[in-house]
Write a protein that holds these residues in place. Structure first.
Motif, PDB file in Angstrom:
ATOM      1  N   LEU A 183       0.836  -1.188   0.000  1.00  0.00           N
ATOM      2  CA  LEU A 183       0.000   0.000   0.000  1.00  0.00           C
ATOM      3  C   LEU A 183       0.879   1.249   0.000  1.00  0.00           C
ATOM      4  O   LEU A 183       2.025   1.205   0.454  1.00  0.00           O
ATOM      5  CB  LEU A 183      -0.900   0.005   1.245  1.00  0.00           C
ATOM      6  CG  LEU A 183      -1.824  -1.205   1.411  1.00  0.00           C
ATOM      7  CD1 LEU A 183      -2.523  -1.136   2.762  1.00  0.00           C
ATOM      8  CD2 LEU A 183      -2.818  -1.295   0.271  1.00  0.00           C
ATOM      9  N   PRO A 184       0.375   2.355  -0.493  1.00  0.00           N
ATOM     10  CA  PRO A 184       1.162   3.592  -0.464  1.00  0.00           C
ATOM     11  C   PRO A 184       1.584   3.940   0.963  1.00  0.00           C
ATOM     12  O   PRO A 184       0.782   3.835   1.899  1.00  0.00           O
ATOM     13  CB  PRO A 184       0.198   4.641  -1.036  1.00  0.00           C
ATOM     14  CG  PRO A 184      -0.768   3.861  -1.871  1.00  0.00           C
ATOM     15  CD  PRO A 184      -0.929   2.541  -1.168  1.00  0.00           C
ATOM     16  N   GLU A 185       2.833   4.292   1.124  1.00  0.00           N
ATOM     17  CA  GLU A 185       3.386   4.719   2.416  1.00  0.00           C
ATOM     18  C   GLU A 185       3.415   3.600   3.458  1.00  0.00           C
ATOM     19  O   GLU A 185       3.631   3.856   4.643  1.00  0.00           O
ATOM     20  CB  GLU A 185       2.594   5.919   2.985  1.00  0.00           C
ATOM     21  CG  GLU A 185       2.432   7.083   2.026  1.00  0.00           C
ATOM     22  CD  GLU A 185       3.757   7.689   1.606  1.00  0.00           C
ATOM     23  OE1 GLU A 185       4.673   7.701   2.428  1.00  0.00           O
ATOM     24  OE2 GLU A 185       3.861   8.115   0.453  1.00  0.00           O
ATOM     25  N   GLU A 186       3.193   2.343   3.046  1.00  0.00           N
ATOM     26  CA  GLU A 186       3.184   1.237   4.003  1.00  0.00           C
ATOM     27  C   GLU A 186       4.613   0.835   4.360  1.00  0.00           C
ATOM     28  O   GLU A 186       5.469   0.665   3.491  1.00  0.00           O
ATOM     29  CB  GLU A 186       2.450   0.030   3.421  1.00  0.00           C
ATOM     30  CG  GLU A 186       2.315  -1.132   4.394  1.00  0.00           C
ATOM     31  CD  GLU A 186       1.487  -2.264   3.826  1.00  0.00           C
ATOM     32  OE1 GLU A 186       0.831  -2.967   4.610  1.00  0.00           O
ATOM     33  OE2 GLU A 186       1.491  -2.444   2.581  1.00  0.00           O
ATOM     34  N   GLY A 187       4.882   0.662   5.643  1.00  0.00           N
ATOM     35  CA  GLY A 187       6.193   0.225   6.095  1.00  0.00           C
ATOM     36  C   GLY A 187       6.398  -1.261   5.895  1.00  0.00           C
ATOM     37  O   GLY A 187       5.448  -2.027   5.735  1.00  0.00           O
ATOM     38  N   ILE A 188       7.667  -1.664   5.926  1.00  0.00           N
ATOM     39  CA  ILE A 188       8.027  -3.063   5.724  1.00  0.00           C
ATOM     40  C   ILE A 188       7.354  -3.969   6.760  1.00  0.00           C
ATOM     41  O   ILE A 188       6.817  -5.026   6.432  1.00  0.00           O
ATOM     42  CB  ILE A 188       9.558  -3.242   5.792  1.00  0.00           C
ATOM     43  CG1 ILE A 188      10.217  -2.676   4.532  1.00  0.00           C
ATOM     44  CG2 ILE A 188       9.934  -4.712   5.958  1.00  0.00           C
ATOM     45  CD1 ILE A 188       9.971  -3.486   3.284  1.00  0.00           C
ATOM     46  N   GLU A 189       7.356  -3.556   8.026  1.00  0.00           N
ATOM     47  CA  GLU A 189       6.807  -4.409   9.073  1.00  0.00           C
ATOM     48  C   GLU A 189       5.305  -4.611   8.911  1.00  0.00           C
ATOM     49  O   GLU A 189       4.791  -5.732   9.077  1.00  0.00           O
ATOM     50  CB  GLU A 189       7.128  -3.834  10.453  1.00  0.00           C
ATOM     51  CG  GLU A 189       6.553  -4.622  11.628  1.00  0.00           C
ATOM     52  CD  GLU A 189       7.045  -6.045  11.732  1.00  0.00           C
ATOM     53  OE1 GLU A 189       6.446  -6.827  12.496  1.00  0.00           O
ATOM     54  OE2 GLU A 189       8.041  -6.398  11.044  1.00  0.00           O
ATOM     55  N   ALA A 190       4.592  -3.554   8.578  1.00  0.00           N
ATOM     56  CA  ALA A 190       3.145  -3.677   8.382  1.00  0.00           C
ATOM     57  C   ALA A 190       2.848  -4.587   7.189  1.00  0.00           C
ATOM     58  O   ALA A 190       1.922  -5.420   7.246  1.00  0.00           O
ATOM     59  CB  ALA A 190       2.526  -2.297   8.170  1.00  0.00           C
ATOM     60  N   TYR A 191       3.634  -4.434   6.137  1.00  0.00           N
ATOM     61  CA  TYR A 191       3.437  -5.262   4.948  1.00  0.00           C
ATOM     62  C   TYR A 191       3.776  -6.723   5.262  1.00  0.00           C
ATOM     63  O   TYR A 191       3.048  -7.646   4.881  1.00  0.00           O
ATOM     64  CB  TYR A 191       4.311  -4.736   3.815  1.00  0.00           C
ATOM     65  CG  TYR A 191       4.041  -5.320   2.458  1.00  0.00           C
ATOM     66  CD1 TYR A 191       2.801  -5.864   2.124  1.00  0.00           C
ATOM     67  CD2 TYR A 191       5.030  -5.324   1.477  1.00  0.00           C
ATOM     68  CE1 TYR A 191       2.561  -6.388   0.861  1.00  0.00           C
ATOM     69  CE2 TYR A 191       4.805  -5.829   0.211  1.00  0.00           C
ATOM     70  CZ  TYR A 191       3.565  -6.375  -0.092  1.00  0.00           C
ATOM     71  OH  TYR A 191       3.336  -6.889  -1.340  1.00  0.00           O
ATOM     72  N   ARG A 192       4.876  -6.939   5.980  1.00  0.00           N
ATOM     73  CA  ARG A 192       5.267  -8.287   6.372  1.00  0.00           C
ATOM     74  C   ARG A 192       4.150  -8.971   7.162  1.00  0.00           C
ATOM     75  O   ARG A 192       3.839 -10.151   6.924  1.00  0.00           O
ATOM     76  CB  ARG A 192       6.547  -8.226   7.221  1.00  0.00           C
ATOM     77  CG  ARG A 192       7.068  -9.588   7.661  1.00  0.00           C
ATOM     78  CD  ARG A 192       7.951  -9.497   8.884  1.00  0.00           C
ATOM     79  NE  ARG A 192       7.207  -9.142  10.095  1.00  0.00           N
ATOM     80  CZ  ARG A 192       6.450  -9.992  10.790  1.00  0.00           C
ATOM     81  NH1 ARG A 192       6.291 -11.238  10.383  1.00  0.00           N
ATOM     82  NH2 ARG A 192       5.815  -9.593  11.875  1.00  0.00           N
ATOM     83  N   LYS A 193       3.537  -8.250   8.079  1.00  0.00           N
ATOM     84  CA  LYS A 193       2.469  -8.818   8.898  1.00  0.00           C
ATOM     85  C   LYS A 193       1.262  -9.200   8.041  1.00  0.00           C
ATOM     86  O   LYS A 193       0.605 -10.222   8.300  1.00  0.00           O
ATOM     87  CB  LYS A 193       2.058  -7.831   9.989  1.00  0.00           C
ATOM     88  CG  LYS A 193       3.064  -7.706  11.122  1.00  0.00           C
ATOM     89  CD  LYS A 193       2.567  -6.734  12.185  1.00  0.00           C
ATOM     90  CE  LYS A 193       3.535  -6.651  13.356  1.00  0.00           C
ATOM     91  NZ  LYS A 193       3.073  -5.696  14.393  1.00  0.00           N
ATOM     92  N   ARG A 194       0.932  -8.399   7.043  1.00  0.00           N
ATOM     93  CA  ARG A 194      -0.196  -8.736   6.161  1.00  0.00           C
ATOM     94  C   ARG A 194       0.087 -10.022   5.382  1.00  0.00           C
ATOM     95  O   ARG A 194      -0.799 -10.869   5.212  1.00  0.00           O
ATOM     96  CB  ARG A 194      -0.469  -7.598   5.184  1.00  0.00           C
ATOM     97  CG  ARG A 194      -1.192  -6.419   5.795  1.00  0.00           C
ATOM     98  CD  ARG A 194      -1.934  -5.605   4.734  1.00  0.00           C
ATOM     99  NE  ARG A 194      -1.039  -4.976   3.792  1.00  0.00           N
ATOM    100  CZ  ARG A 194      -1.142  -5.102   2.469  1.00  0.00           C
ATOM    101  NH1 ARG A 194      -2.074  -5.875   1.935  1.00  0.00           N
ATOM    102  NH2 ARG A 194      -0.301  -4.464   1.667  1.00  0.00           N
TER     103      ARG A 194
END
Length: 216
Positions: A183-194
């Motif tokens: 997602l736009p402006e999404e951090g690595i950790e948030a993306y990893r969790k998804r």
């Protein structure tokens, strides 16, 4: 002996490919190819044998520099994959993981897929490491979580990943989750969790017994 073991593994993979049937469910790749969208496979370390059996030619695969990693290299080459050697940090030292990830990024930018055993090389099982999220963000490739479930299999229950080996003449079911993209402006950790949530949900849905053993 390592050379012999690696080529024995390659022969075994080839024999399994000839004797096993592969059935794919909810496969989004045709639509992604038609749209010109690159994609990368996200798998559990336990499923790497089945994934190798059904590998898409041209797929880049990160492989540990360990002796265990070497065993799988000839099998990957026979299946038309591109092994990239490296692993994550261990004992405070980088073991080629950064260079291997950079090589995979360049590989995906050529339009070819890549595959990562996202909880490897040492686990814990079902914990997705950040490499897959970085690879996706750096290349714009969507993440395809895949879970394989052979109808008959051996499970190495004493290994940390509960490695699965399909038995000859079985059917290997490959289940895809809906594609995931950053997602736009999404951090690595948030993306990893998804990515982790999607992959573990997929395993619980299609292989509940193994998911229960792994996740508790």
């Amino acid at each position: 002996m390592k050379w012999l073991a690696s080529w024995a593994a390659a022969v075994a993979i080839s024999l399994l490919r000839w004797t096993c049937r592969i059935r794919v469910h909810d496969d989004p790749r045709d639509e992604l190819r038609a749209a010109g969208r690159p994609y990368i496979y996200s798998i559990l370390h336990a499923h790497q044998v089945a994934i190798t059996i059904g590998a898409e030619p041209g797929t880049g695969a990160m492989v540990s520099r360990s002796a265990d990693g070497q065993i799988i290299v000839p099998a990957l080459k026979i299946r038309g994959c591109v092994p990239v050697r490296g692993s994550g940090r261990g004992s405070g030292a980088d073991k080629g993981g950064r260079a291997a990830l950079a090589a995979l990024i360049e590989h995906v930018r050529t339009g070819r897929p890549a595959v990562l055993a996202v909880d490897g090389p040492r686990g814990p099982r079902n914990h997705v490491h950040k490499g897959i999220a970085t690879l996706s963000q750096e290349t714009g490739a969507v993440v395809l979580n895949v879970v394989t479930v052979p109808t008959r299999r051996w499970i190495l229950s004493h290994s940390w990943d509960r490695l699965q080996i399909p038995m000859p003449l079985c059917t290997i079911h490959a289940y895809f989750a809906p594609p995931i993209e950053p997602l736009p402006e999404e951090g690595i950790e948030a993306y990893r969790k998804r990515i982790e949530l999607s992959l573990n949900t997929l395993e619980r849905k299609h292989d509940a017994a193994e998911a229960a053993r792994s996740l508790g």
